[in-house]
Design a protein around this motif. Structure first.
Motif, PDB file in Angstrom:
ATOM      1  N   GLN A 109      -1.423   3.739 -21.810  1.00 28.23           N
ATOM      2  CA  GLN A 109      -1.345   4.800 -20.809  1.00 28.23           C
ATOM      3  C   GLN A 109      -2.756   5.205 -20.377  1.00 28.23           C
ATOM      4  O   GLN A 109      -3.667   5.296 -21.201  1.00 28.23           O
ATOM      5  CB  GLN A 109      -0.622   6.022 -21.383  1.00 28.23           C
ATOM      6  N   VAL A 110      -2.901   5.449 -19.089  1.00 29.29           N
ATOM      7  CA  VAL A 110      -4.198   5.846 -18.552  1.00 29.29           C
ATOM      8  C   VAL A 110      -4.041   7.158 -17.790  1.00 29.29           C
ATOM      9  O   VAL A 110      -3.138   7.295 -16.954  1.00 29.29           O
ATOM     10  CB  VAL A 110      -4.770   4.783 -17.598  1.00 29.29           C
ATOM     11  N   THR A 111      -4.898   8.119 -18.094  1.00 26.12           N
ATOM     12  CA  THR A 111      -4.930   9.396 -17.377  1.00 26.12           C
ATOM     13  C   THR A 111      -6.299   9.554 -16.745  1.00 26.12           C
ATOM     14  O   THR A 111      -7.322   9.469 -17.427  1.00 26.12           O
ATOM     15  CB  THR A 111      -4.658  10.571 -18.325  1.00 26.12           C
ATOM     16  N   ALA A 112      -6.302   9.794 -15.445  1.00 28.33           N
ATOM     17  CA  ALA A 112      -7.552  10.001 -14.720  1.00 28.33           C
ATOM     18  C   ALA A 112      -7.689  11.466 -14.360  1.00 28.33           C
ATOM     19  O   ALA A 112      -6.703  12.123 -14.013  1.00 28.33           O
ATOM     20  CB  ALA A 112      -7.577   9.152 -13.456  1.00 28.33           C
ATOM     21  N   GLN A 113      -8.895  11.969 -14.473  1.00 24.88           N
ATOM     22  CA  GLN A 113      -9.184  13.337 -14.043  1.00 24.88           C
ATOM     23  C   GLN A 113     -10.649  13.379 -13.636  1.00 24.88           C
ATOM     24  O   GLN A 113     -11.424  12.499 -13.991  1.00 24.88           O
ATOM     25  CB  GLN A 113      -8.912  14.342 -15.159  1.00 24.88           C
ATOM     26  N   VAL A 138      -2.113  -7.260 -20.766  1.00 28.87           N
ATOM     27  CA  VAL A 138      -2.169  -5.808 -20.968  1.00 28.87           C
ATOM     28  C   VAL A 138      -1.763  -5.140 -19.660  1.00 28.87           C
ATOM     29  O   VAL A 138      -2.294  -5.480 -18.595  1.00 28.87           O
ATOM     30  CB  VAL A 138      -3.580  -5.355 -21.374  1.00 28.87           C
ATOM     31  N   VAL A 139      -0.838  -4.201 -19.737  1.00 32.12           N
ATOM     32  CA  VAL A 139      -0.447  -3.447 -18.549  1.00 32.12           C
ATOM     33  C   VAL A 139      -0.863  -1.995 -18.737  1.00 32.12           C
ATOM     34  O   VAL A 139      -0.662  -1.405 -19.812  1.00 32.12           O
ATOM     35  CB  VAL A 139       1.074  -3.556 -18.284  1.00 32.12           C
ATOM     36  N   LEU A 140      -1.467  -1.433 -17.717  1.00 35.14           N
ATOM     37  CA  LEU A 140      -1.907  -0.040 -17.742  1.00 35.14           C
ATOM     38  C   LEU A 140      -0.964   0.780 -16.871  1.00 35.14           C
ATOM     39  O   LEU A 140      -0.795   0.483 -15.682  1.00 35.14           O
ATOM     40  CB  LEU A 140      -3.340   0.077 -17.226  1.00 35.14           C
ATOM     41  N   THR A 141      -0.350   1.801 -17.462  1.00 35.67           N
ATOM     42  CA  THR A 141       0.471   2.742 -16.708  1.00 35.67           C
ATOM     43  C   THR A 141      -0.369   3.980 -16.448  1.00 35.67           C
ATOM     44  O   THR A 141      -0.773   4.673 -17.382  1.00 35.67           O
ATOM     45  CB  THR A 141       1.734   3.107 -17.500  1.00 35.67           C
ATOM     46  N   VAL A 162      -4.793   5.426  -8.511  1.00 43.40           N
ATOM     47  CA  VAL A 162      -4.207   6.305  -9.523  1.00 43.40           C
ATOM     48  C   VAL A 162      -3.869   7.612  -8.822  1.00 43.40           C
ATOM     49  O   VAL A 162      -4.758   8.341  -8.381  1.00 43.40           O
ATOM     50  CB  VAL A 162      -5.182   6.537 -10.691  1.00 43.40           C
ATOM     51  N   VAL A 163      -2.580   7.892  -8.717  1.00 36.72           N
ATOM     52  CA  VAL A 163      -2.093   8.948  -7.839  1.00 36.72           C
ATOM     53  C   VAL A 163      -1.565  10.122  -8.661  1.00 36.72           C
ATOM     54  O   VAL A 163      -0.802   9.900  -9.614  1.00 36.72           O
ATOM     55  CB  VAL A 163      -0.965   8.406  -6.931  1.00 36.72           C
ATOM     56  N   PRO A 164      -1.934  11.360  -8.318  1.00 35.33           N
ATOM     57  CA  PRO A 164      -1.376  12.515  -9.047  1.00 35.33           C
ATOM     58  C   PRO A 164       0.128  12.652  -8.797  1.00 35.33           C
ATOM     59  O   PRO A 164       0.604  12.497  -7.676  1.00 35.33           O
ATOM     60  CB  PRO A 164      -2.156  13.700  -8.455  1.00 35.33           C
ATOM     61  N   TYR A 167       3.266   7.370 -11.106  1.00 36.81           N
ATOM     62  CA  TYR A 167       2.779   6.361 -12.044  1.00 36.81           C
ATOM     63  C   TYR A 167       2.580   5.042 -11.302  1.00 36.81           C
ATOM     64  O   TYR A 167       3.475   4.584 -10.582  1.00 36.81           O
ATOM     65  CB  TYR A 167       3.763   6.156 -13.193  1.00 36.81           C
ATOM     66  N   THR A 168       1.426   4.468 -11.472  1.00 39.10           N
ATOM     67  CA  THR A 168       1.138   3.154 -10.927  1.00 39.10           C
ATOM     68  C   THR A 168       0.741   2.233 -12.078  1.00 39.10           C
ATOM     69  O   THR A 168       0.313   2.698 -13.140  1.00 39.10           O
ATOM     70  CB  THR A 168       0.003   3.197  -9.901  1.00 39.10           C
ATOM     71  N   LYS A 169       0.898   0.925 -11.856  1.00 43.46           N
ATOM     72  CA  LYS A 169       0.610  -0.037 -12.924  1.00 43.46           C
ATOM     73  C   LYS A 169      -0.322  -1.133 -12.435  1.00 43.46           C
ATOM     74  O   LYS A 169      -0.263  -1.546 -11.279  1.00 43.46           O
ATOM     75  CB  LYS A 169       1.915  -0.669 -13.438  1.00 43.46           C
ATOM     76  N   VAL A 170      -1.147  -1.583 -13.329  1.00 42.93           N
ATOM     77  CA  VAL A 170      -1.997  -2.743 -13.087  1.00 42.93           C
ATOM     78  C   VAL A 170      -2.067  -3.526 -14.401  1.00 42.93           C
ATOM     79  O   VAL A 170      -2.055  -2.935 -15.476  1.00 42.93           O
ATOM     80  CB  VAL A 170      -3.406  -2.327 -12.608  1.00 42.93           C
ATOM     81  N   TRP A 171      -2.072  -4.827 -14.290  1.00 37.98           N
ATOM     82  CA  TRP A 171      -2.134  -5.612 -15.522  1.00 37.98           C
ATOM     83  C   TRP A 171      -3.199  -6.691 -15.396  1.00 37.98           C
ATOM     84  O   TRP A 171      -3.612  -7.078 -14.302  1.00 37.98           O
ATOM     85  CB  TRP A 171      -0.768  -6.236 -15.837  1.00 37.98           C
ATOM     86  N   PHE A 172      -3.627  -7.169 -16.552  1.00 36.53           N
ATOM     87  CA  PHE A 172      -4.624  -8.239 -16.596  1.00 36.53           C
ATOM     88  C   PHE A 172      -4.529  -8.912 -17.966  1.00 36.53           C
ATOM     89  O   PHE A 172      -3.943  -8.358 -18.919  1.00 36.53           O
ATOM     90  CB  PHE A 172      -6.039  -7.685 -16.384  1.00 36.53           C
ATOM     91  N   GLU A 173      -5.103 -10.070 -18.054  1.00 37.85           N
ATOM     92  CA  GLU A 173      -5.232 -10.774 -19.338  1.00 37.85           C
ATOM     93  C   GLU A 173      -6.678 -11.211 -19.480  1.00 37.85           C
ATOM     94  O   GLU A 173      -7.119 -12.146 -18.785  1.00 37.85           O
ATOM     95  CB  GLU A 173      -4.290 -11.981 -19.400  1.00 37.85           C
TER      96      GLU A 173
END
Length: 386
Positions: A109-113, A138-141, A162-164, A167-173
């Motif tokens: 989980q990712v929280t931006a502020q 790895v997927v980031l929610t 990243v929207v208030p 939830y958005t997702k991005v993944w990478f390996e």
């Protein structure tokens, strides 16, 4: 050439490719760039030639326009169409691959502020930097608690808004162990350029060890040290300095124990309860001169972590340190007086009487015995533990 051959370094126009999707993104970019460069040279070259060829001083008389050329029409229609279809096919295929995380992806989980990133791992541990295992999807929610941000890792070619409230997702390996930059790619305020972090790609088997060790830092460190780590990793440092300078929020230097004025006109003493309230409900009592922009940490910090932050603030207060030292001295003096009284009540020459004398202290210490009571009670607590 042999003199310069060893000194010349290849110029890199792109960041290192450290994920499975980086190569695809780079191929599309280079392909479109090559087509654009080819037609740029053709168009500009012909334009220069026509200017030279048909200059008024060179052409003796106007030439007749050529009639319709079917072959030319077909060539400049079919070739661009084929190129557009190729670009669309590979672009759409790459977009779908990048947008669809594998079913077995490891989720974080990712929280931006403003202006920090916080990464919450499956066991609940929160860190200001991202740690991932190599060769594993790895997927980031992601979500934001204030304004619009954009998560971007150039080495992975991974970028997502990243929207208030969403939830958005991005993944990478990741394919290469190492440390890479994280940045915000969406302007989000005055300190947007400081919204940076790192992603650490661990060798096989190392990620699990790191997570187990890092998750227990509050229990392992002294409270003030744990509070400092929380201050650095949970977004506090982006708004509160510890050197006395004002920033988005008031400085934490020498704040504990002081009386501050609030925007409401009231005054409040910065002590444990006020700090806790300010962390959980920051808009309730805002310090005068500052805007209520701090997000709440309700549900994001455990009680033990709040206590660690309070101890960290105490460690930044010169006033609090002097009060602790004064209390320590008074306790030590009280202990020595008590020992003197206890020792005076025993027969001369006994072990109890000898405790009040410095020589007896040395002798007792050298023999490996326990410390005198006065020193035990008056011993200063460790940094942060007070």
């Amino acid at each position: 050439m042999s003199v310069f051959a060893g000194r010349l370094k290849p110029v890199k126009f792109m960041p290192v490719e450290a994920s499975t999707t980086a190569g695809t993104v780079d191929f599309m970019l280079k392909f479109i760039f090559a087509i654009s460069a080819f037609f740029f040279v053709i168009i500009v070259g012909l334009s220069i030639y026509f200017v030279w060829r048909f200059h008024s001083g060179r052409a003796k008389r106007p030439e007749e326009s050529h009639p319709h050329n079917l072959l030319l029409e077909i060539v400049w229609t079919v070739i661009p169409s084929i190129l557009v279809v190729v670009i669309f096919y590979y672009g759409f295929k790459s977009y779908m691959d990048i947008s669809t995380p594998p079913a077995n992806a490891y989720e974080i989980q990712v929280t931006a502020q403003q202006w920090a990133w916080m990464f919450t791992y499956p066991n609940g541990y929160v860190d200001g930097e991202l740690h991932v295992p190599v060769d594993r999807p790895v997927v980031l929610t992601m979500t934001s608690v204030d304004v619009l941000h954009a998560f971007f890792v150039p080495a992975f070619r991974a970028k997502k808004d990243v929207v208030p409230g969403r939830y958005t997702k991005v993944w990478f390996e990741a394919t290469e162990p190492g440390t890479y930059d994280i940045m915000c790619a969406e302007y989000c305020g005055t300190s947007h350029s400081a919204m940076l972090s790192k992603v650490h790609v661990h060798e096989p088997g190392e990620y699990e060890k790191w997570l187990a060790d890092a998750s227990n830092f509050v229990a392992k460190l002294a409270p003030a040290d744990a509070g400092k780590k929380l201050y650095e990793t949970r977004g506090c440092a982006q708004c509160h300095s510890i050197d006395g300078s004002a920033h988005i929020g008031p400085t934490l230097k020498n704040l504990f124990g002081e009386q501050v004025a609030l925007k409401s006109g009231e005054k409040v003493t910065v002590e444990e309860n006020y700090i806790r309230e300010s962390i959980l409900d920051p808009a309730k009592k805002v310090v005068a001169g500052f805007d209520p922009v701090m997000p709440t940490y309700q549900g994001r910090l455990k009680d033990q972590e709040i206590l660690a932050l309070i101890e960290f603030l105490k460690s930044l207060s010169d006033k609090h340190k002097s009060e602790v030292l004064q209390s320590w001295d008074e306790g030590k003096e009280s202990g020595e007086e008590s020992e003197a009284r206890d020792g005076g009540g025993e027969p001369a020459g006994s072990a109890g009487a000898s405790v009040s004398e410095p020589a007896a202290h040395d002798a007792e210490s050298g023999s490996g015995g326990a410390e005198p009571d006065g020193e035990t009670r008056g011993d200063a607590p460790k940094e942060g533990a007070r």
